[in-house]
Design a protein around this motif. Structure first.
Motif, PDB file in Angstrom:
ATOM      1  N   ARG A  10       1.463   6.556  -6.773  1.00 44.66           N
ATOM      2  CA  ARG A  10       0.304   7.566  -7.032  1.00 44.66           C
ATOM      3  C   ARG A  10       0.531   9.296  -6.560  1.00 44.66           C
ATOM      4  O   ARG A  10       0.298  10.071  -7.452  1.00 44.66           O
ATOM      5  CB  ARG A  10      -0.991   7.588  -6.123  1.00 44.66           C
ATOM      6  CG  ARG A  10      -2.292   8.247  -6.561  1.00 44.66           C
ATOM      7  CD  ARG A  10      -3.155   7.724  -5.366  1.00 44.66           C
ATOM      8  NE  ARG A  10      -3.202   8.224  -3.964  1.00 44.66           N
ATOM      9  CZ  ARG A  10      -3.066   9.286  -3.545  1.00 44.66           C
ATOM     10  NH1 ARG A  10      -3.336  10.417  -4.375  1.00 44.66           N
ATOM     11  NH2 ARG A  10      -2.615   9.353  -2.493  1.00 44.66           N
ATOM     12  N   ASP A  37       1.004   3.805  -2.683  1.00 43.67           N
ATOM     13  CA  ASP A  37       0.585   5.342  -2.508  1.00 43.67           C
ATOM     14  C   ASP A  37       1.783   6.386  -2.959  1.00 43.67           C
ATOM     15  O   ASP A  37       1.381   7.339  -3.398  1.00 43.67           O
ATOM     16  CB  ASP A  37       0.318   5.854  -1.058  1.00 43.67           C
ATOM     17  CG  ASP A  37      -1.194   5.077  -0.579  1.00 43.67           C
ATOM     18  OD1 ASP A  37      -1.881   4.765  -1.298  1.00 43.67           O
ATOM     19  OD2 ASP A  37      -1.212   4.913   0.663  1.00 43.67           O
ATOM     20  N   THR A  84       0.875  -1.145  -0.085  1.00 41.71           N
ATOM     21  CA  THR A  84       0.055   0.041   0.088  1.00 41.71           C
ATOM     22  C   THR A  84       0.801   1.546   0.068  1.00 41.71           C
ATOM     23  O   THR A  84       0.603   2.149  -0.604  1.00 41.71           O
ATOM     24  CB  THR A  84      -1.100   0.115   1.261  1.00 41.71           C
ATOM     25  OG1 THR A  84      -1.793  -1.140   1.208  1.00 41.71           O
ATOM     26  CG2 THR A  84      -1.701   1.307   1.103  1.00 41.71           C
ATOM     27  N   GLN A  85       1.864   1.276   0.849  1.00 43.86           N
ATOM     28  CA  GLN A  85       2.863   2.555   0.824  1.00 43.86           C
ATOM     29  C   GLN A  85       3.513   2.530  -0.488  1.00 43.86           C
ATOM     30  O   GLN A  85       3.575   3.696  -1.146  1.00 43.86           O
ATOM     31  CB  GLN A  85       4.131   2.078   1.893  1.00 43.86           C
ATOM     32  CG  GLN A  85       3.420   2.267   3.263  1.00 43.86           C
ATOM     33  CD  GLN A  85       4.698   2.089   4.174  1.00 43.86           C
ATOM     34  OE1 GLN A  85       5.439   1.081   4.061  1.00 43.86           O
ATOM     35  NE2 GLN A  85       4.748   2.846   5.225  1.00 43.86           N
ATOM     36  N   GLY A  88       2.906  13.449   1.067  1.00 44.36           N
ATOM     37  CA  GLY A  88       2.598  12.342   1.983  1.00 44.36           C
ATOM     38  C   GLY A  88       2.790  12.805   3.526  1.00 44.36           C
ATOM     39  O   GLY A  88       1.598  12.505   4.348  1.00 44.36           O
ATOM     40  N   ARG A  91       3.504   8.087   4.222  1.00 44.57           N
ATOM     41  CA  ARG A  91       3.846   7.592   2.865  1.00 44.57           C
ATOM     42  C   ARG A  91       5.175   7.947   2.269  1.00 44.57           C
ATOM     43  O   ARG A  91       6.039   7.696   1.407  1.00 44.57           O
ATOM     44  CB  ARG A  91       2.825   7.906   1.747  1.00 44.57           C
ATOM     45  CG  ARG A  91       1.504   7.495   1.915  1.00 44.57           C
ATOM     46  CD  ARG A  91       0.820   8.185   0.872  1.00 44.57           C
ATOM     47  NE  ARG A  91      -0.781   8.290   1.434  1.00 44.57           N
ATOM     48  CZ  ARG A  91      -1.546   8.858   0.844  1.00 44.57           C
ATOM     49  NH1 ARG A  91      -1.414   9.628  -0.181  1.00 44.57           N
ATOM     50  NH2 ARG A  91      -2.846   9.017   1.234  1.00 44.57           N
TER      51      ARG A  91
END
Length: 98
Positions: free
Chosen positions: A19, A16, A12-13, A87, A94
């Protein structure tokens, strides 16, 4: 034994961070007028200057919904570091250390 929760958190990190880099890359492209392929190139080495930086900050703030200070962007001159800054400003983990 692999910790599945830890593995998902890391995935997920990475997603993210990717992104956020894409968000910053888009702002750079809109601001500079061309795509900069290297996430570790300085905004100024890519052709930006202090006047263009103001436009970049406005685009980053609008697309992220965050309040961004010019001094923070100056301290984070690359796409990767600006993504980490976003982040951090978003209040999560992040970002990479600057």
């Amino acid at each position: 034994m692999t910790d599945v929760t830890s593995s998902r958190h890391t995935d997920t990190q990475v997603q993210d961070q990717s992104r956020l880099i894409d968000l910053v890359r888009s702002a750079w492209r809109d601001t500079l007028g061309y795509d900069t392929p290297d996430a570790d190139t300085s905004f100024f080495d890519a052709g930006g200057d202090s006047f263009v930086l103001i436009s970049l900050i406005e685009k980053l703030a609008k697309s992220s919904g965050l309040t961004i200070k010019a001094v923070d962007v100056l301290r984070a001159p690359t796409m990767r570091k600006q993504a980490a800054l976003l982040g951090t400003l978003a209040g999560d983990d992040r970002g990479e250390p600057q």
